[in-house]
Design a protein around this motif. Structure first.
Motif, PDB file in Angstrom:
ATOM      1  N   ASP A 106      60.476 -63.664  13.816  1.00  0.00           N
ATOM      2  CA  ASP A 106      61.265 -62.898  12.847  1.00  0.00           C
ATOM      3  C   ASP A 106      61.967 -63.829  11.855  1.00  0.00           C
ATOM      4  N   SER A 139      56.195 -60.300  17.153  1.00  0.00           N
ATOM      5  CA  SER A 139      57.143 -59.716  16.198  1.00  0.00           C
ATOM      6  C   SER A 139      57.224 -60.577  14.952  1.00  0.00           C
ATOM      7  N   PHE A 140      57.020 -59.907  13.783  1.00  0.00           N
ATOM      8  CA  PHE A 140      57.055 -60.582  12.484  1.00  0.00           C
ATOM      9  C   PHE A 140      58.044 -59.889  11.541  1.00  0.00           C
ATOM     10  N   SER A 141      59.148 -59.408  11.998  1.00  0.00           N
ATOM     11  CA  SER A 141      60.050 -58.641  11.133  1.00  0.00           C
ATOM     12  C   SER A 141      60.774 -59.543  10.138  1.00  0.00           C
ATOM     13  N   ILE A 161      52.421 -61.635   4.859  1.00  0.00           N
ATOM     14  CA  ILE A 161      51.603 -61.875   6.048  1.00  0.00           C
ATOM     15  C   ILE A 161      50.227 -62.354   5.602  1.00  0.00           C
ATOM     16  N   LEU A 170      53.408 -54.813  18.434  1.00  0.00           N
ATOM     17  CA  LEU A 170      53.456 -55.529  17.162  1.00  0.00           C
ATOM     18  C   LEU A 170      54.558 -54.944  16.295  1.00  0.00           C
ATOM     19  N   ASN A 171      55.445 -55.816  15.829  1.00  0.00           N
ATOM     20  CA  ASN A 171      56.565 -55.402  14.982  1.00  0.00           C
ATOM     21  C   ASN A 171      56.425 -56.042  13.609  1.00  0.00           C
ATOM     22  N   LEU A 172      56.181 -55.238  12.583  1.00  0.00           N
ATOM     23  CA  LEU A 172      56.061 -55.697  11.199  1.00  0.00           C
ATOM     24  C   LEU A 172      57.143 -55.090  10.313  1.00  0.00           C
ATOM     25  N   ASN A 199      59.469 -55.766   6.037  1.00  0.00           N
ATOM     26  CA  ASN A 199      58.651 -56.665   5.245  1.00  0.00           C
ATOM     27  C   ASN A 199      58.332 -56.019   3.906  1.00  0.00           C
ATOM     28  N   LEU A 212      44.865 -55.322  10.878  1.00  0.00           N
ATOM     29  CA  LEU A 212      45.663 -54.463  11.752  1.00  0.00           C
ATOM     30  C   LEU A 212      44.830 -53.358  12.396  1.00  0.00           C
ATOM     31  N   MET A 234      56.226 -50.393  11.760  1.00  0.00           N
ATOM     32  CA  MET A 234      56.071 -50.796  10.358  1.00  0.00           C
ATOM     33  C   MET A 234      57.126 -50.118   9.481  1.00  0.00           C
ATOM     34  N   ASN A 286      59.226 -50.837   5.014  1.00  0.00           N
ATOM     35  CA  ASN A 286      58.352 -51.601   4.142  1.00  0.00           C
ATOM     36  C   ASN A 286      58.240 -50.857   2.823  1.00  0.00           C
TER      37      ASN A 286
END
Length: 676
Positions: free
Chosen positions: A31, A53-55, A61, A75-77, A80, A93, A104, A107
């Motif tokens: 994150d 997790s990529f928050s 990305i 998976l946490n997006l 973003n 995805l 998601m 966003n």
């Protein structure tokens, strides 16, 4: 094994290569990091990686970032800048066949739901909230997801499909959130008739026409929360046929129901903890069966057409924390006893027709947080027992017929942030008030929903009566004592209220100067002292109040020069200062001169206080009008009555003869003394 790598810059680095020795790694949190096209290469070499997790990334990305992560389950997006549906295919995805939970939200996703979501057949939890997507209220693109239990599409554009098919989804949802930004629907979506496992459902602001869906409660025996606010529902409020023991939260406010609240509501919904039914059009009285719901903590019936007396049994609801009955037609006296409501903290009874004195007994007075009895017909004095409400933050008693002085006990309420006693018949001196600057105590809130959205307080600031709703209340402080009969000077201590936003003292009989300590009110936005008997000069340091937007000292007896037209004071016009006879300077037309009296005596506008001063212009006009009227009356009388006419001419003849002989006899004497 779990690895947290928040707030790092991985541009130019291959995480897969650097982490390849961590074969047992199951959870990786990146994150608020920075990535590029190389960052996610070889992550597929981590065979046990399940959670990623990529928050809130500070970069986009990379393309194909998830192509090799076939074993991912979480998976946490969120937070973003994903801005269209095609990017989901680009980053790989839609190939995550084993994904179970996908976030998601927040966003910039737009357009319709991506068709490739139907490939994620293992998906159980999907959160697409707070985007710009167009989501059909039928959720038809998701019908193939047989394991889906949780879907959140709130904060998007919810629309009705042209062809509302009769297909049944493969999923059985437990949680469904479609609130906010809805365009409307013709009827409840048909797929809901096939749902039997719902526990939480929110369709707030989705304008679905029709009656209350009691069948939804009957079909879903595990339903715990149901939000149907502002759904355009009409007709009677229909209860489920049988008792529903799991429903704890029901919100149906802002609809168009007709008729009364069903008398058996307490028996059919016995485990309710929150019941919100405001702005619905209900009439009649409050059903007695509601008093049997021992678990009820928040109860809102505001802004309906309910009438009669407030039932005394409301004071016996031991779990009740929040009660709002404002905006109805309740009459009679206030409920006398809340002696078993040990948890009561918020009491709103404003805008009714309540009468009599303020006489109530609270079981636990230290717990009372807000008391709003404004806009009623209450009489008598402000009771001293209010001073025992030691944690009271909001006290609103405006627009009543209260009289007498403010009890000295109220000065002990050091937690107050808002007090409104305006539009009464109160008298005496204003107490020294210490409005609290303490942090808002979170322990007073059992329900975030209640604390954040249900509180509503009416207060006048900037010459406008406004409703302060939800969390904004915790940041607003103010005093309104306007339209009363207060006398004496304004206490200097008010200048210590450095956090106050509004101070309204207009339409009283306050005397003395404006306290120079008012220059300490650095956050004040509205200051109204008009229509009093204040004298002396306006403190020049008031120009340091840079947050001031509304200011008025009109209709007083102030003297000297107006404040310099700088900062906020450059925006205040003549009406802010008018009707102060000895005040001069811009924006007034009266120019300050050296001959002006330095400290004039107070002058008043009423006749009793004029002290013998006469308006000469009025005197001259009155004199000539009366003189002409007398001549006209004399002429008319002489013309009508011949006897008086002969008497008048005889009187004139005698007077002329007397004047003649007087002059003849006395003229030699006048010559003798040199008056020739």
């Amino acid at each position: 094994m779990t690895l947290f790598l928040h707030h790092n810059d991985f541009r130019g680095r291959k995480l897969g290569d650097e982490l390849q020795n961590l074969n047992s790694l199951k959870s990786l949190y990146l994150d608020q990091c920075s990535l590029d096209e190389h960052s996610l290469q070889n992550l597929g070499a981590l065979p046990f990686l399940k959670n990623l997790s990529f928050s809130a990334l500070s970069s986009t990305i990379p393309s194909g970032g998830f192509l090799h992560l076939r074993n991912l389950k979480f998976l946490n997006l969120s937070y973003n800048t994903l801005n269209n549906n095609s990017i989901l295919q680009t980053i790989g995805l839609c190939d995550l066949n084993n994904i179970q939970e996908l976030h998601m939200y927040d966003n910039n996703l737009s357009g319709f739901l991506p068709p490739c979501l139907a490939n994620l057949t293992s998906l159980q939890h999907l959160d697409l909230s707070s985007n710009h997507l167009k989501i059909p209220v039928s959720l038809s693109p998701l019908y193939n997801l047989s394991k889906l239990k949780y879907f959140d599409g709130s904060g998007n554009e919810i629309f009705t499909e042209e062809d509302d098919h009769n297909l049944s989804p493969k999923f059985q949802l437990e949680s469904l959130y479609l609130n906010n930004r809805g365009q409307g629907a013709r009827a409840f979506p048909k797929f809901l008739y096939h749902q039997v496992n719902l526990q939480y459902m929110d369709l707030t602001n989705i304008h679905i026409k029709g009656e209350f869906p009691n069948w939804l409660i009957e079909n879903n025996t595990y339903l715990q929360e149901l939000h149907l606010e502002n759904c355009s529902l009409s007709g009677p409020f229909l209860l489920p046929k049988n008792s529903h023991v799991n429903l704890s939260f029901l919100s149906i406010s802002m609809n168009h129901f007709q008729g009364q609240i069903p008398s058996e509501i307490g028996a059919h919904l016995p485990r309710l903890e929150v019941l919100l039914m405001s702005d619905d059009g209900f009439n009649g009285s409050i059903p007695f069966s509601l008093g049997n719901i021992s678990s009820l903590q928040a109860f809102d019936l505001s802004n309906n057409s309910l009438q009669g007396q407030i039932p005394g049994w409301i004071g016996n609801m031991s779990s009740l924390e929040f009660l709002d009955l404002s905006g109805n037609n309740f009459s009679g006296r206030l409920p006398l006893r809340f002696d078993t409501s040990s948890n009561l903290r918020y009491l709103y009874l404003s805008r009714n027709k309540l009468q009599g004195p303020i006489a109530m007994i609270f079981y636990n007075s230290v717990e009372i947080f807000a008391l709003d009895l404004s806009h009623n017909n209450l009489t008598g004095t402000i009771p001293e027992w209010i001073g025992r409400l030691s944690n009271l933050r909001f006290l609103l008693l405006s627009y009543n017929n209260l009289e007498g002085e403010i009890p000295i006990q109220l000065s002990k309420l050091d937690q107050l942030t808002l007090i409104d006693l305006s539009h009464n018949h109160l008298s005496g001196n204003i107490l020294s008030w210490m409005i609290s600057t303490h942090p808002f105590p979170r322990q007073y809130y059992s329900y975030d929903y209640v604390s954040s959205s249900r509180q509503s307080l009416e207060f006048t600031t900037k010459n406008v009566s406004l409703y302060y709703i939800g969390s904004i209340i915790r940041y607003f402080t103010g005093i309104d004592f306007s339209c009363n009969n207060f006398t004496g000077e304004i206490p200097l201590d008010i200048g210590n209220l450095t956090k106050i936003k509004a101070l309204n003292l207009l339409h009283n009989s306050l005397t003395g100067p404006i306290p120079p300590t008012f220059s300490n009110l650095k956050e004040i936005e509205s200051l109204d002292l008009s229509y009093n008997k204040l004298d002396g000069e306006i403190p020049p340091r008031l120009t340091e109040l840079f947050s001031l937007e509304v200011f008025s000292v009109a209709h007083n007896n102030l003297s000297g020069k107006t404040p310099t037209k700088v900062a906020q004071f450059a925006t205040f016009d003549e009406k802010c200062y008018k009707d102060n006879p000895f005040l001069c300077g811009e924006p007034l037309l009266k120019i300050c001169g050296a001959t002006m009296p330095p400290s004039p005596s107070p002058t008043f506008t009423n006749n009793e206080d004029n002290g013998g001063f006469m308006d000469m212009e009025v005197f001259y006009v009155t004199f000539w009008v009366e003189y002409i009227m007398v001549l006209i009356v004399i002429g008319a009388v002489l013309y009508i009555n011949p006897y008086w006419r002969r008497a008048w001419f005889y009187f004139i003849e005698v007077s002329i003869n007397n004047c003649y002989y007087f002059l003849v006899d006395n003229l030699p004497i006048l010559y003798k003394f040199g008056f020739s």
